[in-house]
Design a protein around this motif. Structure first.
Motif, mmCIF file in Angstrom:
data_model
loop_
_atom_site.group_PDB
_atom_site.id
_atom_site.type_symbol
_atom_site.label_atom_id
_atom_site.label_comp_id
_atom_site.label_asym_id
_atom_site.label_seq_id
_atom_site.Cartn_x
_atom_site.Cartn_y
_atom_site.Cartn_z
ATOM 1 N N UNK A 152 -3.435 -0.885 8.091
ATOM 2 C CA UNK A 152 -2.270 -0.445 8.861
ATOM 3 C C UNK A 152 -1.094 -0.145 7.938
ATOM 4 N N UNK A 153 -0.452 0.990 8.168
ATOM 5 C CA UNK A 153 0.717 1.426 7.384
ATOM 6 C C UNK A 153 0.387 1.772 5.938
ATOM 7 N N UNK A 154 -0.844 2.115 5.640
ATOM 8 C CA UNK A 154 -1.132 2.474 4.234
ATOM 9 C C UNK A 154 -0.451 3.786 3.867
ATOM 10 N N UNK A 155 -0.059 4.562 4.872
ATOM 11 C CA UNK A 155 0.663 5.809 4.609
ATOM 12 C C UNK A 155 1.526 6.112 5.820
ATOM 13 N N UNK A 209 1.850 9.130 7.070
ATOM 14 C CA UNK A 209 1.226 10.212 7.824
ATOM 15 C C UNK A 209 -0.284 10.071 7.742
ATOM 16 N N UNK A 210 -0.944 10.680 8.724
ATOM 17 C CA UNK A 210 -2.407 10.582 8.731
ATOM 18 C C UNK A 210 -3.011 11.529 7.698
ATOM 19 N N UNK A 211 -4.237 11.258 7.331
ATOM 20 C CA UNK A 211 -4.963 12.112 6.397
ATOM 21 C C UNK A 211 -6.023 12.889 7.166
#
Lengths: 145, 386
Positions: free
Chosen positions: B126-129, B131-133
């Protein structure tokens, strides 16, 4: 600096048993990076001719709030099978894509982001409480997990 | 009453006329352009059914002049050549074969729904970025529909991309010529309405074929809007001899609104097509009818192939031919017309919505046909042929 764009099938010469690496090659222009994911001899600099281009990565999100990543998974599997190394950012991306296990650094980024969000939320609620003198924590719930 | 079950209307339309009694409501929604008619079950198998395809192709009435008309493309050059008559015939044959390909009908299939398929969930991500990839597999030689396109959400969920993202990503990495990444503005309602008001039906439908896949909801919405507009303006000739006529006829037959098209066919003296349209109506709505009519019509009226229409001999010594050319119909045509008349009349009596109008048109055509018949027999007698 201008890099001549070669075919994705690559123009780089390489030794059969030299160490290969799958890594980024920075393209794009000043202040606007764009990365090619390439396989090349490990000892070579990033703008030398590559053995093969295996994908692209756009580090800036597009108008729909997405990072665009493209991989030629067939060739990536081939080069990994031939013993190619992986640079950390590429390994992270492959983990995110689901080909490899998630890279530990991705987990690190994730919990650091979560901690930063929590701290920011706590700070905001504290300052809000100070300003209002009335503890009305309306955004206290965000960033918790 | 049973027709009402397969009609779905926009909610506002339904609320508008909720106080009208049910029968008028049905009629109203069937004829109105506002109602967006959907397919209640998958029309794909019915559309690709060889019998249906044959009917649709026959109704299209291919004319080479219209298939090869000047188009608004960059290269419209004409090449002139000297040829012997054999070479010319060969060229005509080639052109006819190419025309068959050019008027292949875009299929009608059901709308594809999005299905969320999750590959893995990882709450630790969770929250690694922020925006989505979106990850695309650009392996060579993979079909656009088979290509793997995945999304890693910011909460760590890895799933297959929804159709809207798939379409965009496919267009970015493997562009389809003529298709735009953003929706062309002509498909926005205000501009589309202007196009419709100018009767640019073929243009809209051609562009919709390029921009959308047949299973997309937008494709269905736009094409049905165009078909309804045609049904209202009665300009069926605009689509005749194009690849869109078949799908239009299919749409009308499926939703049981063939009256205007049938009226047009009767008026233009395309009785065989009218009978085919009625047969199509019966076939799509599961109504039994005498299928021998197809064989009867086929033995009487040779399917006018595109080559024959071009390579028509200029003058012939045969008196039969001459009389036929003078009147426009042969003895076989008259008997075929009688069969079609009967078939259409039973339809008009039992199922038609605009009975009076259709009956009058049939009556008028029958009278002119009788006159022609008289003339035909008179000419035959005068020439001494029986």
């Amino acid at each position: 600096m201008s890099i001549p764009l070669a075919l994705a099938s690559g123009t780089g010469r390489f030794y059969k048993h030299s160490a290969k690496i799958i890594r980024f090659a920075r393209h794009g222009c000043t202040n606007r990076p764009f990365f090619h994911i390439v396989v090349m001899e490990r000892r070579k600099a990033q703008h030398q001719p590559v053995i093969e281009q295996l994908g692209t990565y756009d580090p800036f999100p597009n108008e729909h709030e997405e990072h665009l990543v493209a991989f030629n998974f067939e060739r990536i599997r081939y080069w990994l099978g031939n013993g190619a190394h992986l640079s950390t950012p590429v390994a992270e991306l492959l983990g995110i894509a689901g080909l490899l296990p998630i890279h530990p650094r991705t987990y690190m980024t994730a919990w650091r982001n979560r901690r930063a969000a929590e701290e920011a939320a706590a700070k905001a609620s504290e300052s809000g409480a100070d300003a209002n003198k009335a503890p009305e924590s309306k955004e206290g719930g965000s960033g918790t997990s | 009453m049973s027709f009402g079950s397969n009609l779905r209307m926009f909610a506002n339309k339904a609320s508008l006329c909720c106080n009208v009694n049910k029968v008028t409501l049905e009629l109203f929604s069937r004829c109105s352009t506002v109602a967006f008619l959907q397919y209640d079950k998958d029309p794909g198998p019915s559309f690709s059914n060889p019998d249906v395809q044959k009917l649709l192709k026959s109704m299209t009435r291919v004319q080479l002049e219209k298939v090869y008309k000047k188009r608004s493309v960059s290269d419209n050059t004409v090449e002139y050549k000297f040829m012997t008559s054999e070479q010319l015939e060969k060229q005509f044959r080639k052109a006819a074969e190419r025309a068959e390909k050019l008027i292949q009908m875009p299929p009608i299939v059901k709308v594809k729904e999005d299905s969320q398929k999750v590959i893995s969930r990882d709450p630790a991500l969770t929250n690694f970025s922020n925006t989505k990839f979106v990850i695309a597999d650009i392996t060579y030689g993979v079909n656009s529909s088979d290509r793997k396109i995945l999304v890693r959400q910011t909460d760590g969920t890895l799933e297959y991309a929804p159709l809207s993202i798939r379409k965009r990503i496919n267009q970015i990495y493997f562009p389809h010529p003529g298709r735009k990444i953003r929706l062309p503005r002509m498909f926005e309602p205000e501009h589309l309405n202007r196009c419709l008001a100018n009767f640019q039906y073929e243009f809209i439908l051609d562009r919709a074929c390029v921009q959308f896949d047949p299973y997309e909801k937008e494709y269905h919405e736009i094409t049905t809007k165009v078909y309804n507009h045609i049904n209202e303006s009665k300009r069926f000739d605009d689509l005749r001899s194009t690849r869109h006529f078949g799908p239009m006829a299919f749409y009308f037959a499926w939703h049981q609104i063939i009256d205007d098209l049938l009226y047009d066919m009767i008026k233009q003296d395309y009785l065989k097509n009218g009978a085919e349209l009625v047969a199509l109506y019966y076939q799509l709505n599961g109504i039994d009818y005498d299928k021998s009519i197809h064989e009867k019509l086929e033995t009487l009226v040779q399917p006018q192939s595109t080559i024959q229409s071009v390579l028509k001999p200029k003058a012939s010594d045969d008196m039969h031919e001459e009389i036929k050319n003078a009147i426009g119909k042969s003895a076989e045509d008259f008997t075929a017309d009688d069969i079609s008349f009967e078939f259409i009349e039973t339809f008009v009596k039992t199922k038609a919505l605009k009975k009076v109008q259709l009956e009058l048109a049939l009556q008028a055509l029958r009278e002119t046909n009788d006159e022609k018949k008289k003339l035909y027999h008179g000419l035959k007698k005068a020439h001494g042929i029986s």
